[in-house]
Structure formats: structure tokens, C-alpha cells
Design an enzyme around this catalytic site. Structure first.
Site, PDB file in Angstrom:
ATOM      1  N   LEU A   1     -12.469   0.762  -3.602  1.00 39.05           N
ATOM      2  CA  LEU A   1     -12.408  -0.436  -4.451  1.00 39.05           C
ATOM      3  C   LEU A   1     -12.156  -0.058  -5.906  1.00 39.05           C
ATOM      4  O   LEU A   1     -12.422  -0.825  -6.817  1.00 39.05           O
ATOM      5  CB  LEU A   1     -13.700  -1.250  -4.321  1.00 39.05           C
TER       6      LEU A   1
ATOM      7  N   GLU B   1      -6.293  10.226 -14.741  1.00 34.01           N
ATOM      8  CA  GLU B   1      -6.487  10.477 -13.306  1.00 34.01           C
ATOM      9  C   GLU B   1      -5.492  11.551 -12.814  1.00 34.01           C
ATOM     10  O   GLU B   1      -5.848  12.461 -12.071  1.00 34.01           O
ATOM     11  CB  GLU B   1      -6.275   9.163 -12.543  1.00 34.01           C
TER      12      GLU B   1
ATOM     13  N   GLY C   1     -16.628   5.106  -4.304  1.00 36.06           N
ATOM     14  CA  GLY C   1     -15.830   5.951  -3.418  1.00 36.06           C
ATOM     15  C   GLY C   1     -15.433   5.286  -2.114  1.00 36.06           C
ATOM     16  O   GLY C   1     -15.191   5.955  -1.116  1.00 36.06           O
TER      17      GLY C   1
ATOM     18  N   ASP D   1      -4.127   0.627  -9.419  1.00 35.10           N
ATOM     19  CA  ASP D   1      -5.565   0.375  -9.583  1.00 35.10           C
ATOM     20  C   ASP D   1      -5.909   0.124 -11.045  1.00 35.10           C
ATOM     21  O   ASP D   1      -6.618  -0.821 -11.391  1.00 35.10           O
ATOM     22  CB  ASP D   1      -6.375   1.577  -9.081  1.00 35.10           C
TER      23      ASP D   1
ATOM     24  N   GLU E   1       0.826  -1.210   0.000  1.00 30.50           N
ATOM     25  CA  GLU E   1       0.000   0.000   0.000  1.00 30.50           C
ATOM     26  C   GLU E   1       0.854   1.251   0.000  1.00 30.50           C
ATOM     27  O   GLU E   1       1.829   1.354   0.766  1.00 30.50           O
ATOM     28  CB  GLU E   1      -0.897  -0.035   1.247  1.00 30.50           C
TER      29      GLU E   1
HETATM   30  C1  GLA Z   1      -5.073   4.581  -4.310  1.00 29.88           C
HETATM   31  C2  GLA Z   1      -4.254   4.909  -5.552  1.00 29.88           C
HETATM   32  C3  GLA Z   1      -3.254   3.793  -5.864  1.00 29.88           C
HETATM   33  C4  GLA Z   1      -2.431   3.422  -4.643  1.00 29.88           C
HETATM   34  C5  GLA Z   1      -3.317   3.229  -3.419  1.00 29.88           C
HETATM   35  C6  GLA Z   1      -2.523   3.053  -2.166  1.00 29.88           C
HETATM   36  O1  GLA Z   1      -5.895   3.474  -4.527  1.00 29.88           O
HETATM   37  O2  GLA Z   1      -5.116   5.082  -6.661  1.00 29.88           O
HETATM   38  O3  GLA Z   1      -2.428   4.197  -6.937  1.00 29.88           O
HETATM   39  O4  GLA Z   1      -1.439   4.376  -4.395  1.00 29.88           O
HETATM   40  O5  GLA Z   1      -4.205   4.310  -3.214  1.00 29.88           O
HETATM   41  O6  GLA Z   1      -1.749   1.910  -2.225  1.00 29.88           O
END
Ligand code: GLA
Length: 383
Positions: free
Chosen positions: A122, A158, A119, A170, A30
Site C-alpha cells: 500500500l 527510492e 510492507g 506510488d 500494474e
Molecule cells: C510498486 C512500484 C510502482 C509500480 C508497482 C507495480 O508499487 O513502486 O512503481 O511499478 O509496484 O505496478
């Protein structure tokens, strides 16, 4: 089917195509995708469906089953992020990205329908972005871009249109997911490996804090800026490609205060991802579980992205019978956590955790079961 726009497509005899893009979970890794680290996300069975039909004119109309309002844009004209366009900004940003790439889109009606909780961490926005790009490129017959490239395009939308300086995790996960597998992704090189996921007698459950995440963008961008500052300080004397590549003792010697904490999280989290991948590949669930719990603690103490809600949910889960491991997931500051729970104890686990979480925060948690699924694709039309 009750979708009025889809019915509208049919009544007017308009052919339409259907596409689906999943959401994602992240098993571990993370806040290190934007620091060149390894992450271990997976696409899930919940996601976004897009019904798309050609229009007689050259405009694009955007609607959602989940939100009120309809947005009409001319894809040949430059678009800008407009707060009033709310969720449709993710779609409009993709249309504008394709315009900048010189791709001429015709007129389309787009109807989105999501069964992802919006939001909550996910990746509903990555799902919409990858879905829009994939579907529009397919509709205009351009197949030169790989799903990896589409993921990178979605990240650029984004970053540059929406203004969230997210990493690649993501978008890559929802584009490239594979049923029953997680993706071990090197975010520096985008090399990846599918890792079969088998939790044995345990089942993975998603737990939502149901806390609105209004400040997530600024807090997220601030963390990213802190990591960039930490690497710049270290690299006055060294030459590391990214923060995750810095040995812990070097970061400890060169940094102090908050920057030292942020770097410690990134460097130790990368190690936990590698240990977790190894544990998954050797069926060692207890080592895997230790990495998950270590990740939560590091995100709470060193990276400071949990907060009362995620910590309460984590504590409630860990104190409840049947829970092997839990951790917050995604950007943090609310959103979701995951837990591995002894399957026969799942229903009692959910009611117990919900009660404990409510007592601690006054909020109602939600729980979602999911399977690990394939990434974006075209569906057979089902009306
Ligand atoms: C969000 C961001 C990802 C990642 C996570 C944390 O989901 O979109 O790119 O940095 O937070 O791991």
C-alpha cells in the site's frame, strides 16, 4: 494522547507541526509505470502522520511509533544506505537528497506514526518519502517545488538511495491524490486527469495476503530489466518511445520466450487501463470489472508476479457470493489484492474469503476498508 515524543515536545514547550501523507491503491495499470504506460491509482484514507519540532542543535532525530529505535543524523553530512537503519533509510535518503540539492536543514525531531499496514503493497515507503520531503521543505519555508516535483524527488530517493528501481506511480499518487477520485496518469509525460470513482452498490475492499515480501526488490528489478531488454530488441528495427507504445503484433513478431510474455502483459495492460477509465467515465461497471480480472490473469500468466498467495486470494474472492471483480495490486509476490463487493454482502464475503484463503495457504488474510483521499498536506495540530 500517548505519544511520548509528542508529549515531550509539549512538555518542553516546543511547538510542533503535523503533516499527513496517505498510502495508495491502484485500480489498474500494474508494472507499466516504468514502461511509460497509463496507470489508475488513488490515494487512500490510511497513511502516515509526521510530528515535527525544531531542535536547539542542528541534528535530525528520527523515531516511529511503529518501530523501536531512534536514529540521529547530521543533515549537513553525506548519508549512505545502511541496512541497520531499516525503515529510517527512507527518511535519511530524503534528508540526503535535500542536502545534495543545496538545501540547508536545521535540527528537527521527527516522529512518524503510520496506520498503513507496513510492507504490504500500500506504498508505506512512498508515503514516508513524500511526507518527509514535503514536511522538511515546508518547515524551511521552501515552496518553489510542486507536489508533482516532490513525487519525482521521492522516486529518485527510492531509486538511487534505497536501490528499488520503481516507477513514479506510488509517489505521484500519494502526493497528488484527490478525495473521491482516481488519477489517470500518463507515466511517460506525467500528464494526469482526475477521474471520479463511483462503484454504485459495490464497495472496494483491500485484502492482504500477509505474506512477507523479502524478495520483492530483486524480482521487481529483474522484471524492469527484462522490459528494457525487450524494448531494446524491438528498437533495433523500430523507434518506440516505450514498451507500452509498441503494437502487440510488433512485439509478438520481434520477441520470443519470457520477453514476449513480459511485453504482452505491458501492452495489453495499457489497453485495459484505457478501457477501464472509459468504463468508469461512462458508468459501465461490468466492463470495468472485466478489465480488473484480465489484469490479474495477465500478471499471473505473462508477468508472473502473483504466486500462490495472491492467486489463492483472487480465486477465493472470485468464488465468493457478492464479488464483482478482484485482482492483485502493486508489485506482487505477496502484498495486497483488491475486490469490488456487493455492499450488504461484505461481512460474509470477508469471513468466507478468509476461510478459503487459510485452507489454501495456511495464512490469515486481513481486510481493510478505505476511502479515496487527498494527497500529502499539513494538518492542524490535534493533541
Ligand atoms: C510498486 C512500484 C510502482 C509500480 C508497482 C507495480 O508499487 O513502486 O512503481 O511499478 O509496484 O505496478
Amino acid at each position: 494522547m500517548s505519544y511520548s515524543l509528542v508529549k515531550g515536545f509539549e512538555e518542553k514547550g516546543l511547538p510542533f507541526n503535523t503533516y499527513f501523507c496517505p498510502g495508495r491503491i491502484n485500480l489498474i495499470g500494474e508494472h507499466i509505470d516504468y514502461n511509460g504506460g497509463f496507470v489508475l491509482p488513488a490515494a487512500i484514507s490510511l497513511g502516515t502522520t509526521l510530528y515535527i519540532s525544531k531542535r536547539a542543535d542542528s541534528l535530525i532525530n528520527i523515531q516511529s511509533q511503529n518501530f523501536d529505535g531512534a536514529f540521529t543524523i547530521n543533515p549537513a553530512e553525506e548519508q549512505t544506505y545502511t541496512p541497520g537503519n531499516t525503515w529510517a533509510n527512507y527518511v535519511i535518503g530524503c534528508v540526503d537528497f535535500l542536502r545534495q540539492k543545496g538545501i540547508q536543514l536545521g535540527g528537527y525531531n521527527l516522529l512518524f506514526d503510520s496506520n498503513l499496514p507496513i510492507g504490504t503493497g500500500l506504498s508505506s515507503s512512498a508515503s514516508v518519502e513524500v511526507l518527509t520531503l514535503f514536511a522538511l521543505l515546508s518547515e524551511v519555508g521552501i515552496s518553489t517545488f510542486t507536489k508533482e516535483e516532490i513525487a519525482v524527488f521521492a522516486q529518485q530517493v527510492e531509486n538511487n538511495f534505497v536501490g528499488m528501481n520503481c516507477g513514479i506511480m506510488d509517489q505521484f499518487a500519494v502526493a497528488m491524490g484527490k478525495a473521491g477520485h482516481a488519477i489517470k496518469l500518463n507515466c511517460e509525460t506525467l500528464e494526469y486527469e482526475y477521474i471520479p470513482v463511483d462503484f454504485g452498490n459495490y464497495t472496494l475492499v483491500i485484502m492482504s495476503t500477509n505474506k512477507p515480501r523479502s524478495l520483492i526488490h530483486s524480482a521487481y528489478n529483474q522484471r524492469k530489466a527484462e522490459c528494457e531488454e525487450a524494448l531494446a530488441i524491438i528498437n533495433k528495427e523500430h523507434n518506440y518511445a516505450n514498451l507500452c507504445a509498441v503494437p502487440l503484433h510488433v512485439a509478438q513478431a520481434e520477441l520470443s520466450g519470457i520477453l514476449k510474455q513480459r511485453a504482452a502483459h505491458c501492452i495489453t495492460e495499457q489497453n485495459r487501463v484505457l478501457m477501464a477509465c472509459n468504463a468508469m467515465q461512462t458508468n459501465n461497471l461490468s466492463i470495468f470489472a472485466l478489465q480488473l480480472m484480465g489484469s490479474h490473469q495477465s500478471l499471473r500468466t505473462d508477468y508472473e508476479v502473483t504466486g500462490i498467495e495472491l492467486d489463492s486470494l483472487y480465486n477465493a474472492a472470485m468464488q465468493t457470493d457478492g464479488c464483482l471483480a478482484a485482482r492483485m495490486m502493486g508489485g506482487g509476490f505477496g502484498g495486497c489484492a483488491i475486490a469490488l463487493v456487493d455492499a450488504p454482502k461484505m461481512e460474509l464475503f470477508k469471513t468466507t474469503v478468509a476461510a478459503k484463503y487459510n485452507a489454501a495457504t495456511g495464512l490469515q488474510a486481513s481486510f481493510y476498508d478505505c476511502q479515496l483521499s487527498n494527497g500529502v498536506g499539513k494538518l492542524a495540530n490535534q493533541i
